[in-house]
Design an enzyme around this catalytic site. Structure first.
Site, PDB file in Angstrom:
ATOM      1  N   LYS A  58       4.841   9.284   9.000  1.00 41.62           N
ATOM      2  CA  LYS A  58       4.680   8.558  10.300  1.00 41.62           C
ATOM      3  C   LYS A  58       5.742   9.048  11.231  1.00 41.62           C
ATOM      4  O   LYS A  58       5.586  10.058  11.806  1.00 41.62           O
ATOM      5  CB  LYS A  58       4.504   7.129  10.167  1.00 41.62           C
ATOM      6  CG  LYS A  58       3.492   6.592   9.245  1.00 41.62           C
ATOM      7  CD  LYS A  58       3.145   5.130   9.493  1.00 41.62           C
ATOM      8  CE  LYS A  58       2.212   4.478   8.342  1.00 41.62           C
ATOM      9  NZ  LYS A  58       0.824   4.374   8.845  1.00 41.62           N
TER      10      LYS A  58
ATOM     11  N   ASP B 263       9.359   3.026  -0.243  1.00 47.34           N
ATOM     12  CA  ASP B 263       8.193   3.201   0.406  1.00 47.34           C
ATOM     13  C   ASP B 263       8.609   3.247   1.761  1.00 47.34           C
ATOM     14  O   ASP B 263       8.080   2.019   2.329  1.00 47.34           O
ATOM     15  CB  ASP B 263       6.965   3.148  -0.167  1.00 47.34           C
ATOM     16  CG  ASP B 263       5.931   3.404   0.815  1.00 47.34           C
ATOM     17  OD1 ASP B 263       6.144   4.251   1.763  1.00 47.34           O
ATOM     18  OD2 ASP B 263       4.498   3.470   0.391  1.00 47.34           O
TER      19      ASP B 263
ATOM     20  N   TYR C 183       0.875  -1.198   0.156  1.00 51.22           N
ATOM     21  CA  TYR C 183       0.147  -0.016  -0.078  1.00 51.22           C
ATOM     22  C   TYR C 183       1.154   1.356   0.067  1.00 51.22           C
ATOM     23  O   TYR C 183       1.883   1.162   0.762  1.00 51.22           O
ATOM     24  CB  TYR C 183      -0.925  -0.037   1.171  1.00 51.22           C
ATOM     25  CG  TYR C 183      -1.667   1.214   1.544  1.00 51.22           C
ATOM     26  CD1 TYR C 183      -2.780   1.381   0.569  1.00 51.22           C
ATOM     27  CD2 TYR C 183      -1.473   2.037   2.472  1.00 51.22           C
ATOM     28  CE1 TYR C 183      -3.584   2.585   0.825  1.00 51.22           C
ATOM     29  CE2 TYR C 183      -2.395   3.374   2.484  1.00 51.22           C
ATOM     30  CZ  TYR C 183      -3.249   3.539   1.858  1.00 51.22           C
ATOM     31  OH  TYR C 183      -4.248   4.744   1.906  1.00 51.22           O
TER      32      TYR C 183
END
Ligand code: PLP
Length: 429
Positions: free
Chosen positions: A267, A239, A144
């Protein structure tokens, strides 16, 4: 466990927010219950609006590696807020955080801050396309990369399956340029890249997959992607929105010793405030506006509160022993959980890299999207509900990772293990 106030709030939320939530998985539908509304987090503990307390293994889906409301992070945010919350102009703190990121992450010579992981991946792909003059993006099934159109492609069924939009509202014209192929399969990757090399801008990968549950890269997988992309002149994007500053201070690229061309972060680098970043070789990053022609911008990008929180977070993570401690605690937790699985006879597969882990309810190894999908999600749902009833807050989906933080004490982990044993026994009743 009383949940009256959470239930009332969810009812109110559903009247004004689609599904009552601001991100779908929070609705807890796949585990068959309604969400709790959280009023406070402190260390490893969350308190809901009914005053129930939980040991938290979601950690805001990764950012809270120091636990909630860490004093250094909160102090930095408070100090920054007094001076104003946004200027839309350069500030010293964004240079400080950029310098920390450049020092830490092997592939990053220059970095641009954005407001979320989605913006980071979306911008990195635009840059890869602008830099190479090619359109196709290769991703892996089950990875994702946020909710930008290019990434919302149904898990592909194999070699050169052209993308089918995974959501209404995503034009086929956009995802026809996205190829999704199986994770951990170098053969299919090599065939795909060799057949389409002249049209492929980049390969984007989660170096440790975290969004089909935790799936580590097979030995040689990341090395193989790097070798092939280099040979064929295709950009490699890691990523590291989850893995950055999580599986090592310098992320998965430090842990596995593979240097991509571009890296996406999010994050942890925002200390719990909305931040993302993308960076890489100066030669590529210099193609971003205003130095170069690839446009990317943001009113709140480099927000002073978020930058201050990120700096405080990274400084805490620089303290000697943090990652050894996370590894030690997580390894002990893994051992306890595997012991419980063997002793109770509930078949599970525990995948772990550092402080990221998933217990899959399947007897078979999980190495890609297909094997992850063999998990017994009904059983996970029951386990989730049972654990929640004992005060253990897990991710409300089988296909998410659990995170161990610096705030989890040995006692927290012992308690979670004890509850797991109780829950596993109950699964067999
Ligand atoms: N990339 C990865 C690997 C992620 O796990 C996520 C979110 O979970 C994203 C990108 C998107 O980040 P955000 O939710 O901040 O937009």
């Amino acid at each position: 466990m009383k949940r009256t106030v959470s239930d009332e709030m969810f009812e109110a939320a559903r009247r004004v927010i689609p599904g009552g939530v601001n991100s779908p998985v929070r609705a807890c539908r796949s585990v068959g219950c309604d969400p709790l509304f959280i009023k406070r987090g402190l260390g490893a503990v969350l308190t809901d609006v009914d005053d129930n307390e939980y040991i938290d293994f979601v950690c805001s889906w990764g950012p809270m590696i120091l636990g909630h409301a860490h004093p250094s992070v909160i102090a930095a945010i408070q100090a920054a807020a007094v001076d104003g919350t946004s200027f839309g102009a350069p500030t010293p703190t964004e240079v400080d955080l950029a310098s920390l990121v450049v020092e830490a992450v092997p592939s990053i010579e220059k970095v641009r801050f954005v407001n979320s992981g989605t913006e980071a991946t979306m911008s990195a792909v635009r840059l890869a396309r602008g830099y190479t003059g090619r359109n196709i993006v290769v991703k892996f099934d089950g990875c994702y990369h946020g909710h930008a159109d290019s990434f919302l492609v149904k898990a592909g069924s194999g070699l050169l399956t052209l993308g089918i939009p995974g959501s209404p509202g995503v034009p086929e014209d956009i995802v026809k340029n996205t190829l999704s192929i199986p994770y951990n399969n170098l053969e299919i990757l090599e065939d795909t890249l060799r057949q389409k090399a002249a049209e492929i801008a980049c390969v984007i990968v989660e170096p440790v997959a975290g969004n089909m549950g935790c799936v580590p890269p097979a030995p040689g997988f990341l090395e193989g992607i790097r070798r092939l992309t280099k040979e064929l002149n295709i950009l490699l994007i890691f990523d590291e929105v989850i893995t950055g500053f999580r599986v090592a201070y310098g992320g998965a690229q430090e842990r596995f010793g593979i240097t991509p061309d571009l890296t996406c972060l999010g994050k942890i680098i925002g200390g719990g405030l909305p931040v993302g970043a993308y960076g890489g070789k100066a030669e590529i990053m210099d193609c971003v506006a205003p130095d170069g022609p690839v446009y990317q911008a943001g009113t709140l990008s480099g927000n002073p509160l978020a930058m201050a929180a990120g700096i405080a977070m990274l400084k805490e993570l620089q303290r000697p022993g943090v990652y050894t401690e996370l590894e030690r605690k997580s390894a002990r937790f893994e051992e306890m959980l595997n012991g419980i699985s063997r002793a109770t006879g509930v078949p599970t597969q525990l995948n772990r890299v550092g402080s990221v882990m998933t217990v899959f309810f399947t007897p078979d190894p999980v190495s890609d999207f297909e094997s992850a999908m063999r998990s017994d999600t009904e059983r996970y749902g029951q386990h989730y509900r049972q654990m929640l009833s004992t005060g253990i807050y897990l991710a409300p989906s089988q296909f998410e990772a659990a995170f161990v933080s610096m705030a989890h004490s040995e006692k927290d982990l012992d308690t979670a293990a004890k509850m797991t044993e109780w829950s596993f026994k109950k699964l067999l009743e």
